[in-house]
Write a protein that holds these residues in place. Structure first.
Motif, PDB file in Angstrom:
ATOM      1  N   GLN A   1      38.598  50.116  61.399  1.00  0.00           N
ATOM      2  CA  GLN A   1      39.267  49.308  62.405  1.00  0.00           C
ATOM      3  C   GLN A   1      38.286  48.987  63.522  1.00  0.00           C
ATOM      4  N   ALA A   2      38.269  47.727  63.926  1.00  0.00           N
ATOM      5  CA  ALA A   2      37.325  47.284  64.955  1.00  0.00           C
ATOM      6  C   ALA A   2      37.968  46.194  65.789  1.00  0.00           C
ATOM      7  N   THR A   3      37.498  46.045  67.014  1.00  0.00           N
ATOM      8  CA  THR A   3      37.964  44.964  67.867  1.00  0.00           C
ATOM      9  C   THR A   3      36.922  43.847  67.883  1.00  0.00           C
ATOM     10  N   ILE A   4      37.365  42.671  68.296  1.00  0.00           N
ATOM     11  CA  ILE A   4      36.482  41.514  68.361  1.00  0.00           C
ATOM     12  C   ILE A   4      35.205  41.859  69.137  1.00  0.00           C
ATOM     13  N   GLY A   5      34.054  41.554  68.525  1.00  0.00           N
ATOM     14  CA  GLY A   5      32.781  41.789  69.188  1.00  0.00           C
ATOM     15  C   GLY A   5      32.151  43.134  68.898  1.00  0.00           C
ATOM     16  N   ASP A   6      32.904  44.050  68.256  1.00  0.00           N
ATOM     17  CA  ASP A   6      32.349  45.364  67.925  1.00  0.00           C
ATOM     18  C   ASP A   6      31.309  45.253  66.810  1.00  0.00           C
ATOM     19  N   ASN A   7      30.427  46.241  66.741  1.00  0.00           N
ATOM     20  CA  ASN A   7      29.551  46.411  65.592  1.00  0.00           C
ATOM     21  C   ASN A   7      30.234  47.331  64.590  1.00  0.00           C
TER      22      ASN A   7
ATOM     23  N   ALA B   1      24.938  41.461  52.178  1.00  0.00           N
ATOM     24  CA  ALA B   1      23.584  42.018  52.203  1.00  0.00           C
ATOM     25  C   ALA B   1      23.213  42.452  50.791  1.00  0.00           C
ATOM     26  N   PHE B   2      21.910  42.542  50.532  1.00  0.00           N
ATOM     27  CA  PHE B   2      21.448  42.974  49.213  1.00  0.00           C
ATOM     28  C   PHE B   2      20.202  43.841  49.362  1.00  0.00           C
ATOM     29  N   LEU B   3      20.045  44.759  48.419  1.00  0.00           N
ATOM     30  CA  LEU B   3      18.900  45.663  48.417  1.00  0.00           C
ATOM     31  C   LEU B   3      17.939  45.257  47.318  1.00  0.00           C
ATOM     32  N   ASP B   4      16.736  44.914  47.724  1.00  0.00           N
ATOM     33  CA  ASP B   4      15.655  44.594  46.787  1.00  0.00           C
ATOM     34  C   ASP B   4      14.379  45.183  47.391  1.00  0.00           C
ATOM     35  N   GLY B   5      14.284  46.493  47.263  1.00  0.00           N
ATOM     36  CA  GLY B   5      13.216  47.209  47.954  1.00  0.00           C
ATOM     37  C   GLY B   5      13.664  47.627  49.336  1.00  0.00           C
ATOM     38  N   VAL B   6      14.139  46.651  50.141  1.00  0.00           N
ATOM     39  CA  VAL B   6      14.734  46.918  51.455  1.00  0.00           C
ATOM     40  C   VAL B   6      16.020  46.102  51.557  1.00  0.00           C
ATOM     41  N   TRP B   7      16.933  46.551  52.418  1.00  0.00           N
ATOM     42  CA  TRP B   7      18.175  45.815  52.618  1.00  0.00           C
ATOM     43  C   TRP B   7      17.905  44.554  53.435  1.00  0.00           C
ATOM     44  N   LYS B   8      18.465  43.428  52.971  1.00  0.00           N
ATOM     45  CA  LYS B   8      18.309  42.145  53.641  1.00  0.00           C
ATOM     46  C   LYS B   8      19.674  41.483  53.789  1.00  0.00           C
ATOM     47  N   PRO B   9      19.880  40.688  54.848  1.00  0.00           N
ATOM     48  CA  PRO B   9      21.168  40.010  55.031  1.00  0.00           C
ATOM     49  C   PRO B   9      21.334  38.855  54.054  1.00  0.00           C
TER      50      PRO B   9
ATOM     51  N   VAL C   1      23.435  41.248  60.135  1.00  0.00           N
ATOM     52  CA  VAL C   1      23.419  42.501  59.381  1.00  0.00           C
ATOM     53  C   VAL C   1      22.055  43.158  59.511  1.00  0.00           C
ATOM     54  N   VAL C   2      22.057  44.429  59.901  1.00  0.00           N
ATOM     55  CA  VAL C   2      20.804  45.180  60.020  1.00  0.00           C
ATOM     56  C   VAL C   2      20.975  46.522  59.320  1.00  0.00           C
ATOM     57  N   TYR C   3      19.859  47.048  58.838  1.00  0.00           N
ATOM     58  CA  TYR C   3      19.857  48.362  58.210  1.00  0.00           C
ATOM     59  C   TYR C   3      19.450  49.401  59.246  1.00  0.00           C
ATOM     60  N   SER C   4      20.213  50.505  59.306  1.00  0.00           N
ATOM     61  CA  SER C   4      19.912  51.566  60.256  1.00  0.00           C
ATOM     62  C   SER C   4      20.157  52.910  59.597  1.00  0.00           C
ATOM     63  N   SER C   5      19.093  53.653  59.374  1.00  0.00           N
ATOM     64  CA  SER C   5      19.183  54.982  58.776  1.00  0.00           C
ATOM     65  C   SER C   5      19.933  54.929  57.453  1.00  0.00           C
ATOM     66  N   ASP C   6      21.154  55.452  57.394  1.00  0.00           N
ATOM     67  CA  ASP C   6      21.909  55.478  56.145  1.00  0.00           C
ATOM     68  C   ASP C   6      23.095  54.517  56.185  1.00  0.00           C
ATOM     69  N   SER C   7      22.986  53.428  56.961  1.00  0.00           N
ATOM     70  CA  SER C   7      24.106  52.509  57.124  1.00  0.00           C
ATOM     71  C   SER C   7      23.639  51.058  57.194  1.00  0.00           C
ATOM     72  N   LEU C   8      24.584  50.172  56.863  1.00  0.00           N
ATOM     73  CA  LEU C   8      24.435  48.757  57.169  1.00  0.00           C
ATOM     74  C   LEU C   8      25.350  48.453  58.337  1.00  0.00           C
ATOM     75  N   ILE C   9      24.830  47.745  59.333  1.00  0.00           N
ATOM     76  CA  ILE C   9      25.617  47.440  60.528  1.00  0.00           C
ATOM     77  C   ILE C   9      25.887  45.947  60.583  1.00  0.00           C
ATOM     78  N   LEU C  10      27.175  45.595  60.607  1.00  0.00           N
ATOM     79  CA  LEU C  10      27.611  44.214  60.777  1.00  0.00           C
ATOM     80  C   LEU C  10      27.848  44.000  62.265  1.00  0.00           C
ATOM     81  N   LYS C  11      27.085  43.119  62.881  1.00  0.00           N
ATOM     82  CA  LYS C  11      27.132  42.931  64.334  1.00  0.00           C
ATOM     83  C   LYS C  11      28.183  41.887  64.729  1.00  0.00           C
ATOM     84  N   ARG C  12      28.788  42.133  65.877  1.00  0.00           N
ATOM     85  CA  ARG C  12      29.711  41.176  66.520  1.00  0.00           C
ATOM     86  C   ARG C  12      30.835  40.747  65.572  1.00  0.00           C
ATOM     87  N   ALA C  13      31.683  41.682  65.209  1.00  0.00           N
ATOM     88  CA  ALA C  13      32.790  41.397  64.288  1.00  0.00           C
ATOM     89  C   ALA C  13      33.709  40.319  64.851  1.00  0.00           C
ATOM     90  N   ASP C  14      34.204  39.446  63.967  1.00  0.00           N
ATOM     91  CA  ASP C  14      35.195  38.453  64.357  1.00  0.00           C
ATOM     92  C   ASP C  14      36.309  38.432  63.312  1.00  0.00           C
TER      93      ASP C  14
END
Length: 243
Positions: A21-27, A56-64, A72-85
């Motif tokens: 669950q996320a609010t508008i603008g959350d990551n 996003a897809f993984l081909d050596g590294v995660w890419k949006p 979309v960015v990769y951080s440690s053990d997660s994918l982060i979707l920025k600014r949810a709408d």
């Protein structure tokens, strides 16, 4: 008929998964399990029309994916979707090394209703839902993803998480008759601020969000202290009126 029931079972199994669950603008954070950290992997967004978008897809590294550049960015053990709408609302399946990951991520995006209360006041966070003629299975209030309380309609028992009890939070005892599942935060403190989610599991599932803001009353400006009111004596009144 048997085939139809099988497909229905598979669909229910498919869509049951982790709720985010996320609010508008959350990551929004999608956690990666071990098998989704190497090899060939994808994260997709299932749309209501049956199509899906590559997030996003993984081909050596995660890419949006094409529509998620700078989102979309990769951080440690997660994918982060920025600014949810609102268009991000839906299901997110992982495919890792040509195998579907067992648990779906279900994202719900809200524009929360705002409630403002002064510190020390009771704050009521609204949640209204039809309860008559529907089998209510459970009622849960969460704050920033953490459970606050859970109502079991069958046993009529309310369980609380650490830091909460009936002296701190409550819902109406006649919720079933009134369809009022609002949460009252008693003597609200600054630490109570946050986004609260109301989840009602029933025939027609209900979900809503409320943002509680707790403020401290401003002290009166210098020099505005009210003077005590006095009643003049009879002699003072006569002197003023020249009796």
């Amino acid at each position: 008929m048997h085939l139809l029931l099988l497909l229905l079972f598979l669909f229910i199994s498919w869509v049951s998964g982790k709720l985010i669950q996320a609010t508008i603008g959350d990551n929004v954070r999608f956690h990666l399990i071990g098998e989704c950290k190497t090899g060939k992997c994808t994260l997709r967004h299932q749309l209501m029309d049956g199509t899906n978008q590559l997030v996003a897809f993984l081909d050596g590294v995660w890419k949006p994916g094409p529509g998620y550049i700078n989102r979309v960015v990769y951080s440690s053990d997660s994918l982060i979707l920025k600014r949810a709408d609102f268009n991000d609302h839906g299901y997110y399946p992982f495919t890792c090394n040509y195998k579907q990951r067992g648990e779906l991520e279900e994202l719900h995006v809200f524009l929360p209703y705002k409630v403002v209360a002064f510190r020390g006041e009771d704050a009521t966070l609204p949640c209204r839902s039809v309860t008559v003629g529907q089998a209510v299975k459970s009622v849960r209030w969460r704050r920033d993803g953490e459970l606050v309380l859970e109502l079991n309609p069958l046993s009529k028992q309310i369980t609380y998480r650490d830091g909460y009890d009936e002296s701190r939070v409550s819902i109406p005892s006649d919720w079933n008759q009134r369809g009022d599942l609002s949460l009252t935060v008693k003597r609200a403190q600054l630490r109570d601020e946050g986004v609260y989610y109301c989840d009602v599991e029933k025939t027609e599932r209900h979900r809503s969000a409320v943002h509680l803001h707790v403020s401290t009353p401003s002290p009166p400006p210098p020099g505005s202290t009210s003077q005590p009111t006095t009643t003049p004596t009879t002699s003072e009144k006569c002197h003023a009126e020249k009796c």
